[in-house]
Design an enzyme around this catalytic site. Structure first.
Site, PDB file in Angstrom:
ATOM      1  N   ASP A 136       0.845  -1.194   0.000  1.00 50.65           N
ATOM      2  CA  ASP A 136       0.000   0.000   0.000  1.00 50.65           C
ATOM      3  C   ASP A 136       0.884   1.249   0.000  1.00 50.65           C
ATOM      4  O   ASP A 136       2.039   1.224  -0.454  1.00 50.65           O
ATOM      5  CB  ASP A 136      -0.939  -0.074   1.226  1.00 50.65           C
ATOM      6  CG  ASP A 136      -2.236   0.694   1.054  1.00 50.65           C
ATOM      7  OD1 ASP A 136      -2.200   1.932   1.187  1.00 50.65           O
ATOM      8  OD2 ASP A 136      -3.286   0.078   0.795  1.00 50.65           O
ATOM      9  N   ASP A 137       0.358   2.339   0.493  1.00 53.16           N
ATOM     10  CA  ASP A 137       1.026   3.649   0.491  1.00 53.16           C
ATOM     11  C   ASP A 137       2.405   3.597   1.172  1.00 53.16           C
ATOM     12  O   ASP A 137       2.674   2.683   1.946  1.00 53.16           O
ATOM     13  CB  ASP A 137       0.114   4.636   1.239  1.00 53.16           C
ATOM     14  CG  ASP A 137       0.329   6.073   0.817  1.00 53.16           C
ATOM     15  OD1 ASP A 137       1.304   6.355   0.096  1.00 53.16           O
ATOM     16  OD2 ASP A 137      -0.491   6.918   1.210  1.00 53.16           O
ATOM     17  N   CYS A 156      -2.325   9.648  -0.058  1.00 52.26           N
ATOM     18  CA  CYS A 156      -2.929  10.047   1.225  1.00 52.26           C
ATOM     19  C   CYS A 156      -1.865  10.267   2.303  1.00 52.26           C
ATOM     20  O   CYS A 156      -2.047  11.058   3.206  1.00 52.26           O
ATOM     21  CB  CYS A 156      -3.952   9.014   1.669  1.00 52.26           C
ATOM     22  SG  CYS A 156      -5.326   8.880   0.495  1.00 52.26           S
ATOM     23  N   LYS A 203      -3.866  -0.635  -6.454  1.00 49.52           N
ATOM     24  CA  LYS A 203      -4.871   0.073  -5.653  1.00 49.52           C
ATOM     25  C   LYS A 203      -4.705   1.556  -5.930  1.00 49.52           C
ATOM     26  O   LYS A 203      -3.582   2.074  -5.883  1.00 49.52           O
ATOM     27  CB  LYS A 203      -4.667  -0.254  -4.170  1.00 49.52           C
ATOM     28  CG  LYS A 203      -5.582   0.549  -3.245  1.00 49.52           C
ATOM     29  CD  LYS A 203      -5.452   0.054  -1.812  1.00 49.52           C
ATOM     30  CE  LYS A 203      -6.121   1.016  -0.836  1.00 49.52           C
ATOM     31  NZ  LYS A 203      -5.938   0.578   0.568  1.00 49.52           N
ATOM     32  N   ASP A 220      -5.964   5.351  -5.024  1.00 51.33           N
ATOM     33  CA  ASP A 220      -6.612   6.139  -3.972  1.00 51.33           C
ATOM     34  C   ASP A 220      -7.112   7.490  -4.518  1.00 51.33           C
ATOM     35  O   ASP A 220      -6.988   7.779  -5.721  1.00 51.33           O
ATOM     36  CB  ASP A 220      -5.596   6.320  -2.829  1.00 51.33           C
ATOM     37  CG  ASP A 220      -6.228   6.169  -1.464  1.00 51.33           C
ATOM     38  OD1 ASP A 220      -7.408   6.486  -1.330  1.00 51.33           O
ATOM     39  OD2 ASP A 220      -5.508   5.751  -0.533  1.00 51.33           O
ATOM     40  N   TRP A 274     -13.523   5.575  -1.644  1.00 51.65           N
ATOM     41  CA  TRP A 274     -14.306   5.559  -0.391  1.00 51.65           C
ATOM     42  C   TRP A 274     -15.805   5.764  -0.617  1.00 51.65           C
ATOM     43  O   TRP A 274     -16.512   6.273   0.253  1.00 51.65           O
ATOM     44  CB  TRP A 274     -13.783   6.614   0.592  1.00 51.65           C
ATOM     45  CG  TRP A 274     -12.320   6.848   0.525  1.00 51.65           C
ATOM     46  CD1 TRP A 274     -11.356   5.899   0.758  1.00 51.65           C
ATOM     47  CD2 TRP A 274     -11.628   8.060   0.191  1.00 51.65           C
ATOM     48  NE1 TRP A 274     -10.122   6.454   0.589  1.00 51.65           N
ATOM     49  CE2 TRP A 274     -10.256   7.774   0.258  1.00 51.65           C
ATOM     50  CE3 TRP A 274     -12.051   9.351  -0.127  1.00 51.65           C
ATOM     51  CZ2 TRP A 274      -9.285   8.742  -0.012  1.00 51.65           C
ATOM     52  CZ3 TRP A 274     -11.080  10.319  -0.393  1.00 51.65           C
ATOM     53  CH2 TRP A 274      -9.728  10.003  -0.330  1.00 51.65           C
ATOM     54  N   ARG A 298     -13.514   0.428  -3.561  1.00 47.44           N
ATOM     55  CA  ARG A 298     -13.807   0.735  -2.166  1.00 47.44           C
ATOM     56  C   ARG A 298     -15.046   1.621  -2.114  1.00 47.44           C
ATOM     57  O   ARG A 298     -15.163   2.607  -2.847  1.00 47.44           O
ATOM     58  CB  ARG A 298     -12.619   1.441  -1.528  1.00 47.44           C
ATOM     59  CG  ARG A 298     -11.582   0.482  -0.940  1.00 47.44           C
ATOM     60  CD  ARG A 298     -11.946   0.028   0.454  1.00 47.44           C
ATOM     61  NE  ARG A 298     -12.072   1.171   1.327  1.00 47.44           N
ATOM     62  CZ  ARG A 298     -11.037   1.834   1.831  1.00 47.44           C
ATOM     63  NH1 ARG A 298      -9.808   1.443   1.617  1.00 47.44           N
ATOM     64  NH2 ARG A 298     -11.248   2.887   2.603  1.00 47.44           N
ATOM     65  N   ASP A 344     -12.234   4.404   5.685  1.00 48.31           N
ATOM     66  CA  ASP A 344     -11.272   3.387   6.125  1.00 48.31           C
ATOM     67  C   ASP A 344     -11.757   2.589   7.332  1.00 48.31           C
ATOM     68  O   ASP A 344     -12.260   3.142   8.308  1.00 48.31           O
ATOM     69  CB  ASP A 344      -9.939   4.048   6.493  1.00 48.31           C
ATOM     70  CG  ASP A 344      -9.216   4.560   5.260  1.00 48.31           C
ATOM     71  OD1 ASP A 344      -9.818   4.554   4.171  1.00 48.31           O
ATOM     72  OD2 ASP A 344      -8.052   4.962   5.418  1.00 48.31           O
TER      73      ASP A 344
HETATM   74  C1  GLA Z   1      -6.504   5.921   2.258  1.00 53.94           C
HETATM   75  C2  GLA Z   1      -7.060   4.534   1.899  1.00 53.94           C
HETATM   76  C3  GLA Z   1      -6.452   3.494   2.826  1.00 53.94           C
HETATM   77  C4  GLA Z   1      -4.934   3.518   2.698  1.00 53.94           C
HETATM   78  C5  GLA Z   1      -4.405   4.909   3.001  1.00 53.94           C
HETATM   79  C6  GLA Z   1      -2.919   5.042   2.705  1.00 53.94           C
HETATM   80  O1  GLA Z   1      -6.913   6.353   3.506  1.00 53.94           O
HETATM   81  O2  GLA Z   1      -8.455   4.537   2.004  1.00 53.94           O
HETATM   82  O3  GLA Z   1      -6.946   2.203   2.511  1.00 53.94           O
HETATM   83  O4  GLA Z   1      -4.568   3.124   1.405  1.00 53.94           O
HETATM   84  O5  GLA Z   1      -5.072   5.891   2.212  1.00 53.94           O
HETATM   85  O6  GLA Z   1      -2.439   6.302   2.970  1.00 53.94           O
END
Ligand code: GLA
Length: 378
Positions: free
Chosen positions: A48-49, A99, A125, A127, A162, A180, A184
């Site tokens: 992820d990030d 993010c 993924k 965002d 989201w 998504r 979160d």
């Molecule tokens: C957002 C996404 C999370 C994650 C964070 C990473 O909040 O919804 O699932 O990937 O960014 O910074």
């Protein structure tokens, strides 16, 4: 790329957040294989990030993997994941920054898709933070969708906005394979039940090639790690995993695989639950309580048609005291006069029992009961 079933795998964010490295990925992958998770269908290992340098390369403008966290570069990590028969996933963002404030892909979508393909990436993924307010969501996801389709490699496109901008109305058209639909998750009972309550009536928009993603599972975190919060108990994790399975959501694990307990391993490899989640017809679950779904109610009863003629039925208790939850068979399309009783097979114990007309389950606080149900002519 065809994605016929809800994708399954593991993602770094819930446990590790920014504390990722080649070493943690390798340890996770090794344990993943040792535990036999690929045999249950878990296949994507997603970073992820926070994986990149804070700025792009000034000459090529490409994103560059953090030299500290991934000293051998990202291709080496992808190669390792592939060498174990697994698929490799990465992360970027439709905005100018991610993010967690690393470079985002805005206006670099095609270059970045090529870079991900060079890394050997199989999953992205994507965002939604820091997008220019003048840019619209559908257009940004269309851009990356096209970039991935053009990059010369099959890359599963995992959108993460989201649920903003009525995402279910347009996301399928962008080429995304999962999306998504909520904010979160954090590791507590209220967080995941609120996610579920908000999505019970939205699963009619989830189907092959574009699945509603309720976020990475917190199952097995027990309050530890990046989104640890107050944690859940085993009963609550049983309910979380059952809901994700019954609703047909992607199953992206988020706990520390290296420290998984036997009870959690048993839960996430439950064959009956996984067969429901991965059912070939991938039909949505529906509210089986016979009254409009009410988010204030302690109970939810969900049913779902399965490919072989069975149904899945789940009873859920969203409150912290005991309740009873009932399914009247007429509410799932079996009026008594039709002449069918229903055989309920408990997915956790394997116990089978035939019922007429109705079934009421007593559920302990936060608990659930899930069955595979076969119609039997009386
Ligand atoms: C957002 C996404 C999370 C994650 C964070 C990473 O909040 O919804 O699932 O990937 O960014 O910074």
């Amino acid at each position: 790329m065809l994605v016929n079933r809800p994708p399954m795998g593991w993602n770094t964010w819930n446990t590790f957040g920014a504390k990722i490295s080649e070493q943690t990925i390798k340890e996770t992958v090794d344990k993943f294989v040792e535990l036999g998770l690929p045999k249950s269908g878990y296949e994507y290992i997603v970073i992820d990030d926070c994986w990149s340098e804070k700025e792009r390369d000034p000459i090529t403008h490409k994103m560059v993997a953090s030299r500290e966290k991934f000293p051998n570069g990202m291709k080496a990590v992808a190669d390792y994941v592939h060498s174990k028969g697994l698929k490799f996933g990465m992360y970027s963002c439709a905005g100018v920054r991610t993010c967690a404030n690393y470079p985002g892909s805005f206006d670099h979508e095609f270059l970045d898709a090529e870079t991900f393909a060079e890394f050997g990436c199989d999953f992205l993924k994507y965002d939604y933070c820091f997008r220019p307010q003048t840019a619209n969501g559908p257009l940004l996801y269309h851009r990356m969708g096209n970039a991935l389709r053009a990059c010369g490699r099959d890359i599963l496109f995992s959108a993460c906005n989201w649920g903003a901008d009525d995402v279910w109305r347009w996301i399928r058209s962008t080429g995304a394979h999962m999306y998504r639909s909520t904010g979160d998750i954090v590791d507590n009972f209220t967080s995941f039940t609120n996610i579920v309550k908000s999505q019970i009536e939205k699963f009619c928009y989830s189907a092959p090639n574009c699945f509603n993603d309720m976020d990475m599972l917190t199952v097995g975190m027990f309050g530890n790690g990046n989104v640890g919060s107050s944690g859940c108990n085993l009963t609550q994790y049983k309910s979380q995993f059952s809901l994700w399975c019954l609703m047909g959501a992607p199953l992206m694990l988020g706990c520390d695989i290296r420290k998984i307990t036997p009870e959690i391993l048993e839960l996430i490899t439950n064959r009956e639950l996984l067969a429901i989640n991965q059912d070939p017809e991938v039909r949505p679950a529906f509210n089986a309580e016979g009254v409009p779904y009410n988010t204030e109610s302690c109970s939810a009863v969900l049913a779902r048609l399965l490919a072989n003629g069975d149904l899945a039925v789940g009873f859920f208790n969203f409150c912290d005291h005991e309740i009873g939850a009932t399914v009247m068979f007429e509410n799932i399309g079996f009026p008594f006069a039709a002449g069918y009783d229903l055989k309920f097979k408990d997915v956790f114990t394997g116990e089978e029992k035939i019922y007429q007309e109705r079934l009421t389950c007593r559920l302990d606080a936060c608990d659930c009961a899930v069955f595979r149900v076969t119609p039997v002519k009386r």
